[in-house]
Design a protein around this motif. Structure first.
Motif, short mmCIF file in Angstrom:
data_model
loop_
_atom_site.label_atom_id
_atom_site.label_comp_id
_atom_site.label_asym_id
_atom_site.label_seq_id
_atom_site.Cartn_x
_atom_site.Cartn_y
_atom_site.Cartn_z
N TYR A 74 -1.72 20.23 -15.51
CA TYR A 74 -2.28 21.46 -16.06
C TYR A 74 -3.13 21.16 -17.28
O TYR A 74 -2.73 20.36 -18.14
CB TYR A 74 -1.16 22.44 -16.43
N ASP A 75 -4.27 21.83 -17.37
CA ASP A 75 -5.14 21.74 -18.55
C ASP A 75 -4.41 22.41 -19.73
O ASP A 75 -3.82 23.47 -19.57
CB ASP A 75 -6.47 22.44 -18.26
N GLY B 48 -20.92 19.28 -21.67
CA GLY B 48 -19.69 19.60 -22.38
C GLY B 48 -18.53 18.69 -22.06
O GLY B 48 -17.37 19.07 -22.25
N ILE C 212 -15.79 16.30 -22.74
CA ILE C 212 -15.06 15.97 -23.98
C ILE C 212 -14.24 14.71 -23.77
O ILE C 212 -14.18 13.84 -24.63
CB ILE C 212 -14.12 17.13 -24.38
N HIS D 126 -12.82 13.47 -14.53
CA HIS D 126 -11.83 14.43 -14.08
C HIS D 126 -12.51 15.59 -13.37
O HIS D 126 -13.62 15.98 -13.70
CB HIS D 126 -10.99 14.95 -15.25
N HIS E 229 -12.08 19.53 -12.60
CA HIS E 229 -11.37 20.76 -12.94
C HIS E 229 -11.16 21.55 -11.65
O HIS E 229 -12.10 21.72 -10.88
CB HIS E 229 -12.21 21.63 -13.87
P1 5GP Z 1 -14.25 18.27 -20.14
O1 5GP Z 1 -14.98 19.23 -21.03
O2 5GP Z 1 -14.25 16.85 -20.68
O3 5GP Z 1 -14.72 18.36 -18.71
O4 5GP Z 1 -12.78 18.80 -20.09
C1 5GP Z 1 -11.70 18.21 -20.72
C2 5GP Z 1 -10.53 19.10 -20.47
O5 5GP Z 1 -9.36 18.39 -20.79
C3 5GP Z 1 -10.55 20.38 -21.31
O6 5GP Z 1 -10.47 21.51 -20.45
C4 5GP Z 1 -9.31 20.24 -22.19
O7 5GP Z 1 -8.65 21.46 -22.41
C5 5GP Z 1 -8.45 19.25 -21.43
N1 5GP Z 1 -7.62 18.38 -22.26
C6 5GP Z 1 -8.02 17.67 -23.35
N2 5GP Z 1 -7.00 16.96 -23.85
C7 5GP Z 1 -5.93 17.22 -23.05
C8 5GP Z 1 -4.57 16.76 -23.07
O8 5GP Z 1 -4.14 15.98 -23.91
N3 5GP Z 1 -3.75 17.24 -22.10
C9 5GP Z 1 -4.20 18.13 -21.14
N4 5GP Z 1 -3.30 18.54 -20.24
N5 5GP Z 1 -5.47 18.57 -21.09
C10 5GP Z 1 -6.33 18.12 -22.03
#
Ligand code: 5GP
Ligand code: ZN
Length: 110
Positions: free
Chosen positions: A28-29, A92, A94, A99, A101
């Motif tokens: 889970y996110d 975006g 991060i 990964h 979503h």
């Molecule tokens: P991005 O913007 O890189 O595609 O998405 C990164 C996602 O990873 C974000 O939706 C963020 O909430 C999630 N995320 C970041 N750090 C962690 C973490 O330590 N644990 C979990 N479960 N999700 C994370």
């Protein structure tokens, strides 16, 4: 270089794991943007789509199979869901561990 998703995969960092197989792990996110918001990650550290190699084809295919399985388990397969892979800062991204979503059950901010 430390990587939070590698730490989750190896159990060094906590996460609510919902699925795992030889190639992929899903959890889970922590900041959900939908009723069901799950991240599906390859066990292999691949920083982003920009770093994908031809030998990664099986692993990348496994992410889609995992998505299909999880959507079924979560009861969102029939109504539908969104799969999203952010690549680079303008998208975006991060966390620089590739990964997917999986968003379903009603996306919060669209
Ligand atoms: P991005 O913007 O890189 O595609 O998405 C990164 C996602 O990873 C974000 O939706 C963020 O909430 C999630 N995320 C970041 N750090 C962690 C973490 O330590 N644990 C979990 N479960 N999700 C994370
Ligand atoms: Zn990693």
């Amino acid at each position: 270089m430390s990587c939070i998703f590698c730490d989750i995969i190896t159990g060094k960092a906590p996460a609510q794991i919902v699925y795992q197989d030889n190639d992929a792990v899903a959890f889970y996110d922590i900041n959900p943007k939908a009723k069901v918001h799950i991240l599906i990650v390859p066990r292999k550290h691949i920083a982003s789509v920009n770093n994908v190699e031809s030998g990664d084809q099986t692993v990348l295919g496994s992410l889609f199979l995992a998505a299909r399985n999880i959507a079924e388990t979560q009861g969102i397969a029939e109504k539908g869901y969104r799969l999203m892979v952010n690549t680079g800062s303008n998208a975006g991204q991060i966390v620089y561990h590739l990964h997917m979503h999986l968003l379903g059950g009603g996306v919060f901010d669209d």
